[in-house]
Each structure stands twice: as structure tokens, then as C-alpha cells.
Design a protein around this motif. Structure first.
Motif, PDB file in Angstrom:
ATOM      1  N   HIS A   1      60.352  45.822  48.833  1.00  0.00           N
ATOM      2  CA  HIS A   1      61.973  45.519  50.226  1.00  0.00           C
ATOM      3  C   HIS A   1      60.892  43.726  50.262  1.00  0.00           C
ATOM      4  N   PHE A   2      59.525  43.669  49.671  1.00  0.00           N
ATOM      5  CA  PHE A   2      59.281  41.981  49.677  1.00  0.00           C
ATOM      6  C   PHE A   2      60.617  41.540  48.418  1.00  0.00           C
ATOM      7  N   THR A   3      61.077  41.958  47.180  1.00  0.00           N
ATOM      8  CA  THR A   3      62.019  41.795  46.671  1.00  0.00           C
ATOM      9  C   THR A   3      62.766  41.023  47.204  1.00  0.00           C
ATOM     10  N   LEU A   4      63.608  42.590  48.524  1.00  0.00           N
ATOM     11  CA  LEU A   4      64.769  41.918  49.009  1.00  0.00           C
ATOM     12  C   LEU A   4      65.101  41.462  49.775  1.00  0.00           C
ATOM     13  N   LEU A   5      63.732  40.813  50.269  1.00  0.00           N
ATOM     14  CA  LEU A   5      63.138  39.704  51.738  1.00  0.00           C
ATOM     15  C   LEU A   5      64.177  38.929  50.814  1.00  0.00           C
ATOM     16  N   ARG A   6      63.402  38.203  50.019  1.00  0.00           N
ATOM     17  CA  ARG A   6      63.293  37.290  49.126  1.00  0.00           C
ATOM     18  C   ARG A   6      64.667  36.753  48.814  1.00  0.00           C
ATOM     19  N   ASN A   7      64.891  37.527  48.446  1.00  0.00           N
ATOM     20  CA  ASN A   7      66.859  37.725  47.761  1.00  0.00           C
ATOM     21  C   ASN A   7      67.278  37.095  49.460  1.00  0.00           C
ATOM     22  N   LEU A   8      67.438  37.950  50.129  1.00  0.00           N
ATOM     23  CA  LEU A   8      68.125  37.561  51.315  1.00  0.00           C
ATOM     24  C   LEU A   8      67.680  36.507  52.310  1.00  0.00           C
ATOM     25  N   TYR A   9      66.231  35.799  52.088  1.00  0.00           N
ATOM     26  CA  TYR A   9      66.788  34.602  52.291  1.00  0.00           C
ATOM     27  C   TYR A   9      67.053  33.581  51.136  1.00  0.00           C
ATOM     28  N   GLU A  10      67.415  33.613  49.793  1.00  0.00           N
ATOM     29  CA  GLU A  10      67.516  32.859  48.867  1.00  0.00           C
ATOM     30  C   GLU A  10      68.899  33.175  49.047  1.00  0.00           C
ATOM     31  N   LYS A  11      70.005  33.673  49.243  1.00  0.00           N
ATOM     32  CA  LYS A  11      71.274  34.107  49.245  1.00  0.00           C
ATOM     33  C   LYS A  11      71.567  33.589  50.892  1.00  0.00           C
ATOM     34  N   THR A  12      70.723  33.595  52.025  1.00  0.00           N
ATOM     35  CA  THR A  12      71.135  33.110  52.997  1.00  0.00           C
ATOM     36  C   THR A  12      70.615  31.261  52.474  1.00  0.00           C
ATOM     37  N   SER A  13      70.341  30.541  52.383  1.00  0.00           N
ATOM     38  CA  SER A  13      69.194  29.001  52.130  1.00  0.00           C
ATOM     39  C   SER A  13      70.484  28.270  51.181  1.00  0.00           C
ATOM     40  N   ASN A  14      71.252  29.803  50.194  1.00  0.00           N
ATOM     41  CA  ASN A  14      72.252  28.877  49.105  1.00  0.00           C
ATOM     42  C   ASN A  14      73.225  29.134  49.882  1.00  0.00           C
ATOM     43  N   PHE A  15      73.946  29.803  51.289  1.00  0.00           N
ATOM     44  CA  PHE A  15      74.995  30.247  51.508  1.00  0.00           C
ATOM     45  C   PHE A  15      74.967  28.319  52.313  1.00  0.00           C
ATOM     46  N   LEU A  16      73.918  28.674  53.330  1.00  0.00           N
ATOM     47  CA  LEU A  16      73.979  27.173  54.418  1.00  0.00           C
ATOM     48  C   LEU A  16      73.709  25.825  53.948  1.00  0.00           C
ATOM     49  N   GLY A  17      73.097  25.762  52.325  1.00  0.00           N
ATOM     50  CA  GLY A  17      73.220  24.523  52.288  1.00  0.00           C
ATOM     51  C   GLY A  17      71.569  23.735  51.510  1.00  0.00           C
ATOM     52  N   TYR A  18      70.715  24.875  51.983  1.00  0.00           N
ATOM     53  CA  TYR A  18      69.083  24.726  51.950  1.00  0.00           C
ATOM     54  C   TYR A  18      68.850  25.047  50.466  1.00  0.00           C
ATOM     55  N   PRO A  19      68.005  22.593  50.320  1.00  0.00           N
ATOM     56  CA  PRO A  19      67.718  23.501  48.419  1.00  0.00           C
ATOM     57  C   PRO A  19      66.134  24.136  48.337  1.00  0.00           C
ATOM     58  N   ARG A  20      65.896  24.824  49.026  1.00  0.00           N
ATOM     59  CA  ARG A  20      65.147  25.746  48.867  1.00  0.00           C
ATOM     60  C   ARG A  20      64.405  26.846  50.001  1.00  0.00           C
ATOM     61  N   TRP A  21      64.868  27.750  49.726  1.00  0.00           N
ATOM     62  CA  TRP A  21      64.853  29.344  51.095  1.00  0.00           C
ATOM     63  C   TRP A  21      63.329  29.345  51.638  1.00  0.00           C
ATOM     64  N   SER A  22      62.518  28.349  50.699  1.00  0.00           N
ATOM     65  CA  SER A  22      61.109  28.652  51.939  1.00  0.00           C
ATOM     66  C   SER A  22      61.004  27.763  53.102  1.00  0.00           C
ATOM     67  N   GLU A  23      62.662  26.774  53.152  1.00  0.00           N
ATOM     68  CA  GLU A  23      62.723  26.408  54.519  1.00  0.00           C
ATOM     69  C   GLU A  23      62.804  27.051  55.635  1.00  0.00           C
ATOM     70  N   LEU A  24      63.379  28.135  54.774  1.00  0.00           N
ATOM     71  CA  LEU A  24      64.213  28.838  56.573  1.00  0.00           C
ATOM     72  C   LEU A  24      62.587  29.361  57.197  1.00  0.00           C
ATOM     73  N   LEU A  25      61.726  29.670  56.275  1.00  0.00           N
ATOM     74  CA  LEU A  25      60.900  30.135  56.968  1.00  0.00           C
ATOM     75  C   LEU A  25      59.812  30.190  58.694  1.00  0.00           C
ATOM     76  N   PRO A  26      59.054  30.602  59.219  1.00  0.00           N
ATOM     77  CA  PRO A  26      59.003  29.472  59.715  1.00  0.00           C
ATOM     78  C   PRO A  26      58.029  28.286  60.622  1.00  0.00           C
ATOM     79  N   GLY A  27      57.625  27.029  60.566  1.00  0.00           N
ATOM     80  CA  GLY A  27      57.602  25.631  60.178  1.00  0.00           C
ATOM     81  C   GLY A  27      56.320  26.498  60.546  1.00  0.00           C
ATOM     82  N   ASP A  28      55.874  26.580  61.123  1.00  0.00           N
ATOM     83  CA  ASP A  28      54.054  27.046  61.219  1.00  0.00           C
ATOM     84  C   ASP A  28      53.286  27.410  60.746  1.00  0.00           C
TER      85      ASP A  28
END
Length: 386
Positions: free
Chosen positions: A305-332
Motif C-alpha cells: 500500500h505504500f507503493t500505491l500511495l507513492r503512485n498516487l502522489y506521483e500521478k497527482t504531482s504530474n497532473f498539477l505540474g510539480y517537478p517532484r512528487w515529494s513536494e506535495l508532502l507536508p512541509g514540516d
């Protein structure tokens, strides 16, 4: 109401299509479906021997179990991959002499100087001093050739390289099957051992490949299927958890039927017909979200499920135009959470050792899914499907 995998196997048989593509998440029953389909079409009987002509040729996790390592624990030098004798390997090596083809295919998926070497027949004395014959093509060793007379000796290759080698054996055998079956006149065929074949079932031949090799493998499979003439009667069923592999096959093949396989909460299964690749018809990100929500609600979060979660973040970042999926994680907590997802989504690091995540890790999955839902417009009501 869901179906059993045997009922779904019957549905695939009744469809009577040349090519059927099935997408499913890991742990959704793909491998069990391939076994149930084989048992439906070609049930095992006690009368079978190595000369039996099968009706289904399949590649799945059980195919890989035909190959196992002898690591030479005493001398730590004569490491070799042993091959369990069976109709699958007998056809490839003893009958058809495909060893050179297998080496070429394997090097194309890995590296040109990583060289398999098959054994010839030899004799040894067992622990009781009795002479034992080791048959040809029952062992294979691997070495890195340096372009001179030197080599690295016998290597223990990685699990991914081992999977690629086993796939190469199947791929070369399948290539021979299609060439043989394309000969219309049965009496003119090179061999009669494929005359009874009805189905080729390929279950997820994509482990440990990077995207370039994954695309190459999908193109190779599609080329074989396209080369298989309709008149020869062979039908193909392919299952995968990889959207990229599915999409390449979808775009390469004509006249295919596509499905989504889901495992339901009551243990039954659902096979839904789809039109289009994973991006067009699967709403792939919604399936990821649904799978995670169901696992959280049932407290059945596993390592994958961690792989699914990472895939979900990757797909969301691609759609929104973020260069790295990790930028969507909580900043702190960005660095910490990135490390957690990376660590738990790689099976070679942790999932093979411990299947059950800790309570804290399960809580991380819930936290990050809620963060994604609550903070990005991609998930707001009416947002377009990915």
C-alpha cells in the motif's frame, strides 16, 4: 455480487477473443486467476508425463519456481541457478535448442556482457559415493565477460536479473510456438508438441525493469502477438499491475478486449470491461485512492500500500505540474515522510522481511492520504479524472 476466480476464468474462455488484457493491483488475484484458468482449460491428471502436450502455456510466479539457486555454501565459488526438469524447460532447451536465443534476449534486457552459460551433461559422485548423471541444461551459471579471456567467475545475479532470465526463456519459447503454429499444414511443422495449445497466459512479466526496458518488453510481447496469425488458433490473456505496461500493449495491439480485475471485501472478485488505456478509462488515481481507503477502513494495510500511495502522489504531482512528487508532502515533515515512503515501497529493503507494517506506519498511510485529499484541487469535487 462478485464472482469466484473460476467463474471469471470461464468468462475469459467464453469471450473467445484473440487478446484479452487485464489490469489489476498487486494482491488482487492475478496469479491465482492464471492457475484457475489453466485448471479449467487443461486440468492435471495422473497420466501426464514430460511428453504431454499442454493446452495452456503460462508465465507466472510458479514459472519462476522452476528455477532455484545452489549457492555453494561450502566453497562459495560454484554458484549456479538450477533448472527443475519439466515440459516447459524441456521444450525450450532439449527439443528446440533455444539456449543461444535465450542468452541474446537476456542480455538485451540486462547488459551485453552479463553472460549465462548452460551446463552439458556430466557425472558426479553423491554423498554415498554413487555415480549420478547431471543432465544437460539443468544448470546455468553467470559471469561478467570483460572482452578478453578473463571473466568474473560465477556470479549470484540479482533477483531482478533472475526474473529477466526466466522471462527470456519463456519469451524465446513463445516466439518458437508462434513460428511453428503459423505453419498452416500440421504435417509440415518443425515439431508437433504445440499442436494442442489453445491459450498463452502471461501474468505480470514486468518485475524489476526500468521504464525503458518495460516499454521494450511490452513492444516485444505485442510484436509476437501481432505475428501470431489468427488462423493458427492461439489466444492470449495478459495480466499486469503496471499502467505503463498495460498502456503500451493497449496502444500496440488491435482487436483486444480490456478488463479491470478487482478483489472485493467479501473475498470475491469483479471483472469489469473497459474501453481505453488506464488513463482514459480506469480513472487510475481513483482506483488507487479507493484501494487505500478500503485498506485503512479494514485495518488491512500491507507493505504494497505504500507503493500505491507513492503512485498516487506521483500521478497527482504530474497532473498539477510539480517537478517532484515529494513536494506535495507536508512541509514540516517532508524529508522524513519521503524517506518512509521510499523505504517501505521497495520490497528489497523491507517488505520481504516484514509483511505487516507497524501501527505508526499504518497511521502514516492514513495521514498522507488525507493530506492529499484535503490540500490539492486535483481531489476536489468535479476535478478531472487522471
Amino acid at each position: 455480487m462478485g464472482q469466484t476466480l473460476t467463474e471469471i476464468a470461464q468468462t475469459l474462455r467464453d469471450a473467445d477473443k484473440k487478446v484479452q488484457l487485464i489490469y489489476a493491483f498487486n494482491a488482487s488475484g492475478k496469479t491465482r486467476l492464471s492457475r484457475d484458468f489453466r485448471d479449467l482449460i487443461d486440468p492435471k491428471t495422473e497420466e501426464r508425463d514430460l511428453d504431454y502436450r499442454p493446452k495452456v502455456l503460462y508465465y507466472n510466479a510458479f514459472t519462476e519456481d522452476l528455477f532455484y539457486w545452489d549457492n555453494d555454501l561450502t566453497g562459495d565459488t560454484e554458484r549456479k541457478l538450477c533448472i527443475q526438469p519439466n515440459a516447459f524447460t524441456k521444450s525450450a532447451f532439449e527439443d528446440l535448442g533455444l539456449d543461444i536465443n535465450v542468452i541474446t534476449a537476456f542480455q538485451r534486457y540486462t547488459q551485453p556482457n552479463l553472460t549465462p552459460r548452460f551446463n552439458q551433461e556430466y557425472k558426479i559422485n553423491d554423498k554415498d559415493g554413487k555415480e549420478v548423471t547431471i543432465p544437460a541444461f539443468s544448470e546455468v551459471t553467470f559471469s561478467l565477460e570483460r572482452g578478453t579471456d578473463e571473466s568474473t567467475g560465477n556470479l549470484k545475479i540479482s533477483k531482478g536479473e533472475e526474473s529477466n532470465f526466466i522471462w527470456s526463456v519463456f519469451y524465446c519459447l513463445l516466439d518458437q510456438v508462434i513460428s511453428t503454429r503459423n505453419v498452416t499444414e500440421v504435417e509440415e511443422r518443425e515439431t508437433d508438441q504445440f499442436n494442442d495449445l489453445e491459450y498463452i497466459f502471461i501474468d505480470d512479466p514486468v518485475s524489476s525493469l526500468d521504464e525503458n526496458h518495460l516499454i521494450q518488453l511490452a513492444v516485444d510481447v505485442a510484436d509476437l502477438i501481432k505475428r501470431s496469425e489468427t488462423t493458427n488458433g492461439l489466444k492470449f490473456i495478459i495480466t499486469t499491475h503496471s499502467p505503463l505496461f498495460f498502456n503500451v500493449l493497449y496502444n500496440e495491439l488491435n482487436n483486444k478486449t480490456c478488463y479491470m480485475l478487482n478483489r472485493l471485501e467479501d473475498g470475491t472478485f469483479d471483472l469489469t470491461a473497459k474501453n481505453g488505456d488506464s488513463n482514459q478509462s480506469f480513472s487510475y488515481h481513483l482506483y488507487l485512492k479507493q484501494a487505500l481507503e478500503q485498506a485503512i477502513a479494514a485495518d488491512k494495510i500491507e507493505r504494497y500500500h505504500f507503493t500505491l500511495l507513492r503512485n498516487l502522489y506521483e500521478k497527482t504531482s504530474n497532473f498539477l505540474g510539480y517537478p517532484r512528487w515529494s513536494e506535495l508532502l507536508p512541509g514540516d515533515q517532508q524529508l522524513y515522510l519521503n524517506r518512509i515512503i521510499q523505504f517501505t515501497s521497495h520490497s528489497t529493503l523491507s517488505s520481504e522481511a516484514i509483511a505487516e507494517p507497524s501501527p505508526q506506519e499504518k497511521q502514516t498511510v492514513k495521514l498522507l492520504l488525507e493530506h492529499l485529499r484535503n490540500n490539492y484541487s486535483y481531489w476536489q469535487e468535479g476535478a478531472p479524472n487522471g
